[in-house]
Write an enzyme that holds these catalytic residues in place. Structure first.
Site, PDB file in Angstrom:
ATOM      1  N   SER A  72       0.822  -1.211   0.000  1.00 21.96           N
ATOM      2  CA  SER A  72       0.000   0.000   0.000  1.00 21.96           C
ATOM      3  C   SER A  72       0.857   1.263   0.000  1.00 21.96           C
ATOM      4  O   SER A  72       2.015   1.258   0.426  1.00 21.96           O
ATOM      5  CB  SER A  72      -0.907   0.018   1.238  1.00 21.96           C
ATOM      6  OG  SER A  72      -1.596  -1.207   1.355  1.00 21.96           O
TER       7      SER A  72
HETATM    8  N1  SAH Z   1      -1.022  -5.038   3.924  1.00 27.38           N
HETATM    9  C1  SAH Z   1      -0.339  -5.343   2.695  1.00 27.38           C
HETATM   10  C2  SAH Z   1      -1.159  -4.973   1.493  1.00 27.38           C
HETATM   11  C3  SAH Z   1      -1.140  -6.093   0.525  1.00 27.38           C
HETATM   12  S1  SAH Z   1      -2.313  -6.007  -0.807  1.00 27.38           S
HETATM   13  C4  SAH Z   1       1.046  -4.703   2.678  1.00 27.38           C
HETATM   14  O1  SAH Z   1       1.339  -3.884   3.557  1.00 27.38           O
HETATM   15  O2  SAH Z   1       1.844  -5.045   1.805  1.00 27.38           O
HETATM   16  C5  SAH Z   1      -3.635  -6.979  -0.157  1.00 27.38           C
HETATM   17  C6  SAH Z   1      -3.365  -8.435   0.091  1.00 27.38           C
HETATM   18  O3  SAH Z   1      -4.630  -9.004   0.476  1.00 27.38           O
HETATM   19  C7  SAH Z   1      -2.885  -9.250  -1.099  1.00 27.38           C
HETATM   20  O4  SAH Z   1      -1.677  -9.858  -0.774  1.00 27.38           O
HETATM   21  C8  SAH Z   1      -3.993 -10.284  -1.308  1.00 27.38           C
HETATM   22  O5  SAH Z   1      -3.523 -11.559  -1.711  1.00 27.38           O
HETATM   23  C9  SAH Z   1      -4.630 -10.350   0.074  1.00 27.38           C
HETATM   24  N2  SAH Z   1      -6.002 -10.853   0.120  1.00 27.38           N
HETATM   25  C10 SAH Z   1      -7.017 -10.661  -0.762  1.00 27.38           C
HETATM   26  N3  SAH Z   1      -8.119 -11.290  -0.353  1.00 27.38           N
HETATM   27  C11 SAH Z   1      -7.820 -11.895   0.835  1.00 27.38           C
HETATM   28  C12 SAH Z   1      -8.551 -12.697   1.762  1.00 27.38           C
HETATM   29  N4  SAH Z   1      -9.835 -13.044   1.588  1.00 27.38           N
HETATM   30  N5  SAH Z   1      -7.916 -13.124   2.877  1.00 27.38           N
HETATM   31  C13 SAH Z   1      -6.610 -12.817   3.100  1.00 27.38           C
HETATM   32  N6  SAH Z   1      -5.877 -12.074   2.261  1.00 27.38           N
HETATM   33  C14 SAH Z   1      -6.464 -11.610   1.145  1.00 27.38           C
END
Ligand code: SAH
Length: 223
Positions: A72
């Site tokens: 993010s």
């Molecule tokens: N907090 C992260 C943001 C990653 S983007 C950071 O700081 O890098 C969001 C992430 O959510 C992705 O890796 C995606 O695979 C995950 N995601 C999407 N749907 C999900 C679900 N139902 N349960 C867990 N993770 C999920």
């Protein structure tokens, strides 16, 4: 000032001074919670992304990580973290969407324990390696479907969701403590709002925190 790291782009692109410039930029964009700024000053964001991109680690922008996901934007991390720790600092926080692990690492500086769920097993594994290597011993992570939460560890004082469901996943509110709060983006791939929901004695209070763009919260697990 501190250490300088070398990379393909030359000296200093990932130095503490570069990170401090990111903090000053966040301040100028309206981030005023010193605890959040200090936590972000502490966490080396360049260690959460691919080395080929590390020269861009301290720009205020989302960046690609593996499997089509993103780390993010720092401003959004700051806003969500600020919403999570105010007005009271939660003890136990659940994160949905570990991704690179950066948001979890920032939270780990501010709360007692972070529980983080990621649906893509390879991302869980690489984040877990980062947490161990960088010594964030108050983060637990697992591969799972965030829509289910983490029932065996519930209740949580706060839930932060870093991927966007189309609607608020109401079932998850049951995994909050009576005064708990949830911060999440809600919407589709065209329009999303960042929302804070606070549990109160008489129901739920909603607050809108602005427009954002996140990858979608998807059901099921990828191994
Ligand atoms: N907090 C992260 C943001 C990653 S983007 C950071 O700081 O890098 C969001 C992430 O959510 C992705 O890796 C995606 O695979 C995950 N995601 C999407 N749907 C999900 C679900 N139902 N349960 C867990 N993770 C999920």
């Amino acid at each position: 000032m501190g250490k300088t790291h070398m990379n393909a782009q030359g000296i200093g692109m990932t130095s503490e001074r570069t990170r401090l410039r990111m903090i000053e930029r966040l301040r100028s964009k309206g981030v005023h919670d010193e605890r959040v700024l200090a936590a972000m000053q502490n966490i080396p964001r360049h260690l959460f992304i691919d080395e080929a991109l590390s020269h861009r680690a301290y720009e205020d922008t989302a960046l690609p990580i593996q499997f089509g996901q993103t780390i993010s934007q720092p401003l959004v991390v700051a806003q969500m973290t600020t919403a999570i720790i105010n007005p009271t600092v939660p003890k136990r926080v659940l994160e949905l969407g570990t991704g690179s692990g950066y948001q979890a690492a920032v939270l780990s500086q501010l709360v007692e324990s972070v529980f983080s769920i990621e649906r893509i097993d390879k991302l869980t594994r690489s984040s877990r390696r980062r947490f161990i290597r960088q010594g964030y011993s108050n983060i637990r992570c697992k591969t799972g479907d965030g829509f289910e939460g983490w029932p065996s560890e519930a209740p949580f004082d706060a839930i932060i969701c870093t991927a966007a469901p189309e609607e608020v996943p109401l079932d998850l509110l049951q995994q909050l403590t009576p005064e708990g709060k949830m911060v999440l983006p809600v919407g589709d791939d065209k329009q999303q709002k960042l929302i804070a929901i606070k549990k109160t004695a008489n129901g739920y209070a909603h607050e809108e925190l602005g427009d954002v763009i996140f990858v979608p919260l998807l059901e099921g697990v990828i191994r």
